[in-house]
Design a protein around this motif. Structure first.
Motif, PDB file in Angstrom:
ATOM      1  N   ASP A  28       0.842  -1.196   0.000  1.00 19.96           N
ATOM      2  CA  ASP A  28       0.000   0.000   0.000  1.00 19.96           C
ATOM      3  C   ASP A  28       0.886   1.258   0.000  1.00 19.96           C
ATOM      4  O   ASP A  28       1.779   1.370   0.827  1.00 19.96           O
ATOM      5  N   PRO A  29       0.733   2.184  -0.978  1.00 18.67           N
ATOM      6  CA  PRO A  29      -0.391   2.433  -1.879  1.00 18.67           C
ATOM      7  C   PRO A  29      -0.223   1.895  -3.293  1.00 18.67           C
ATOM      8  O   PRO A  29      -0.944   2.336  -4.201  1.00 18.67           O
ATOM      9  N   PHE A  30       0.704   0.967  -3.514  1.00 18.02           N
ATOM     10  CA  PHE A  30       1.001   0.526  -4.873  1.00 18.02           C
ATOM     11  C   PHE A  30       0.117  -0.667  -5.240  1.00 18.02           C
ATOM     12  O   PHE A  30      -0.084  -1.579  -4.449  1.00 18.02           O
ATOM     13  N   VAL A  31      -0.385  -0.642  -6.479  1.00 12.95           N
ATOM     14  CA  VAL A  31      -1.373  -1.619  -6.917  1.00 12.95           C
ATOM     15  C   VAL A  31      -0.781  -2.608  -7.916  1.00 12.95           C
ATOM     16  O   VAL A  31      -0.997  -3.814  -7.817  1.00 12.95           O
ATOM     17  N   THR A  32      -0.041  -2.099  -8.882  1.00 16.87           N
ATOM     18  CA  THR A  32       0.507  -2.945  -9.946  1.00 16.87           C
ATOM     19  C   THR A  32       1.838  -2.380 -10.410  1.00 16.87           C
ATOM     20  O   THR A  32       1.998  -1.166 -10.511  1.00 16.87           O
ATOM     21  N   LEU A  33       2.789  -3.276 -10.688  1.00 17.19           N
ATOM     22  CA  LEU A  33       4.022  -2.911 -11.387  1.00 17.19           C
ATOM     23  C   LEU A  33       4.208  -3.904 -12.520  1.00 17.19           C
ATOM     24  O   LEU A  33       4.271  -5.119 -12.281  1.00 17.19           O
ATOM     25  N   VAL A  34       4.289  -3.394 -13.751  1.00 17.67           N
ATOM     26  CA  VAL A  34       4.440  -4.247 -14.924  1.00 17.67           C
ATOM     27  C   VAL A  34       5.652  -3.785 -15.728  1.00 17.67           C
ATOM     28  O   VAL A  34       5.772  -2.600 -16.053  1.00 17.67           O
ATOM     29  N   ASP A  35       6.532  -4.724 -16.032  1.00 20.70           N
ATOM     30  CA  ASP A  35       7.663  -4.525 -16.934  1.00 20.70           C
ATOM     31  C   ASP A  35       7.235  -5.138 -18.261  1.00 20.70           C
ATOM     32  O   ASP A  35       7.075  -6.353 -18.365  1.00 20.70           O
ATOM     33  N   PHE A  36       7.001  -4.319 -19.294  1.00 16.97           N
ATOM     34  CA  PHE A  36       6.392  -4.822 -20.536  1.00 16.97           C
ATOM     35  C   PHE A  36       7.313  -4.635 -21.740  1.00 16.97           C
ATOM     36  O   PHE A  36       8.096  -3.687 -21.804  1.00 16.97           O
ATOM     37  N   SER A  37       7.188  -5.555 -22.690  1.00 17.13           N
ATOM     38  CA  SER A  37       7.832  -5.450 -23.995  1.00 17.13           C
ATOM     39  C   SER A  37       6.772  -5.741 -25.042  1.00 17.13           C
ATOM     40  O   SER A  37       6.111  -6.785 -24.991  1.00 17.13           O
ATOM     41  N   VAL A  38       6.601  -4.823 -25.996  1.00 22.38           N
ATOM     42  CA  VAL A  38       5.543  -4.977 -26.984  1.00 22.38           C
ATOM     43  C   VAL A  38       6.041  -4.532 -28.347  1.00 22.38           C
ATOM     44  O   VAL A  38       6.809  -3.571 -28.463  1.00 22.38           O
TER      45      VAL A  38
END
Length: 285
Positions: free
Chosen positions: A36-46
């Motif tokens: 809390d307060p963090f909801v999501t962490l995404v490391d993305f490659s697209v």
């Protein structure tokens, strides 16, 4: 000054998210109370033709930080542009926004962090702010470089001020370099290792932690990190924030305080009302 100790490490496994993107999820629903307060962490490659086509959000803020390539974004309030390598987009989605995020180049890699909003701010008007790489303040000393995206470090203050107070620092440590970063004692803090496998977090007798791990810290006023490698740099994000202390219920792109509120968000989006009025007419290019 007391040092924050490591209380948990989370490995962000590589997976296909179905949108033509490979993602590593460093924070999931099971971590909401701890982080809390963090909801999501995404490391993305697209890469094209994949991407994140028109989709809605409500109830939080997001930070998109590009590490390579670029992401073309558009939303139903008329905001549009491209976030290039080193740039940051800060989006307060508030009561509702519909947007798209599509790859600009063949290889595009970035990080996206979702930060919860308190119940009193979940229905505020949406807002989008961008900082180019050249606008992000930085400092360098004794083999340590920091880009100060939010908060302050090494005598440098970011121009970013967020609804939910946070610190968002991008550190690069040369071999054998070390940092001691002050963090408010009551704040929740974690690191995400982007590159390097010889980082020691908290104390000199801790084990090294390899890349693509989230390192969660306990109470204390300072985070210490040492790069024990003799040849390779260590790059990581240090992120901290003031806990909100409210229930968190996430349903896909909606982050609310109760299940009923997420059902309401779904209904508002489908009916194009209560903040989603433009969703009835708007389509991204």
């Amino acid at each position: 000054m007391s040092s924050k100790k490591v209380i948990k490490t989370i490995y962000a496994y590589l997976e296909n998210d179905g949108n033509g993107a490979l993602v590593r999820k460093g924070i999931t629903e099971s971590d909401h109370k701890l982080l809390d307060p963090f909801v999501t962490l995404v490391d993305f490659s697209v890469s094209p033709p994949g991407g994140f086509r028109d989709h809605p959000h409500r109830g939080f803020e997001s930070v998109t930080y590009m590490l390579k390539g670029g992401i073309i974004h558009q939303d139903f309030n008329g905001n549009k542009g491209t976030i290039h390598e080193g740039d940051v987009q800060w989006m307060t989605v508030g009561r509702g926004i519909v947007h798209s995020e599509m790859p600009e180049e063949d290889i595009n890699n970035g990080l996206q962090l979702w930060i919860n909003l308190p119940s009193s701010d979940k229905m505020i008007d949406p807002k989008v702010l961008e900082l180019s790489s050249s606008e992000i303040p930085r400092a360098e000393e004794d083999g340590v470089e920091v880009k100060v995206i939010a908060g302050n470090s090494m005598g440098v203050q970011s121009p970013f001020y967020t609804k939910t107070p946070i610190m968002f620092l991008d550190f690069t440590l040369e071999p054998r370099a070390q940092i001691h970063q002050t963090v408010p004692e009551s704040w929740i803090a974690f690191a995400y290792i982007i590159e390097g496998d010889k980082g020691v977090f908290s104390s000199s007798d801790s084990s090294t932690i390899p890349e693509h791990h989230v390192v969660v810290f306990g109470p204390g006023e300072e985070v210490s990190v040492l790069n024990t490698s003799r040849s390779r740099t260590l790059r990581f994000l240090l992120i901290a924030g003031e806990p909100i202390g409210e229930p968190v219920v996430q349903h896909g792109p909606f982050v609310m305080n109760s299940r009923d509120e997420t059902y309401m968000a779904i209904g508002d989006y489908r009916m194009a009302e209560n903040g989603f009025e433009m969703a009835k007419y708007w389509r991204s290019e």
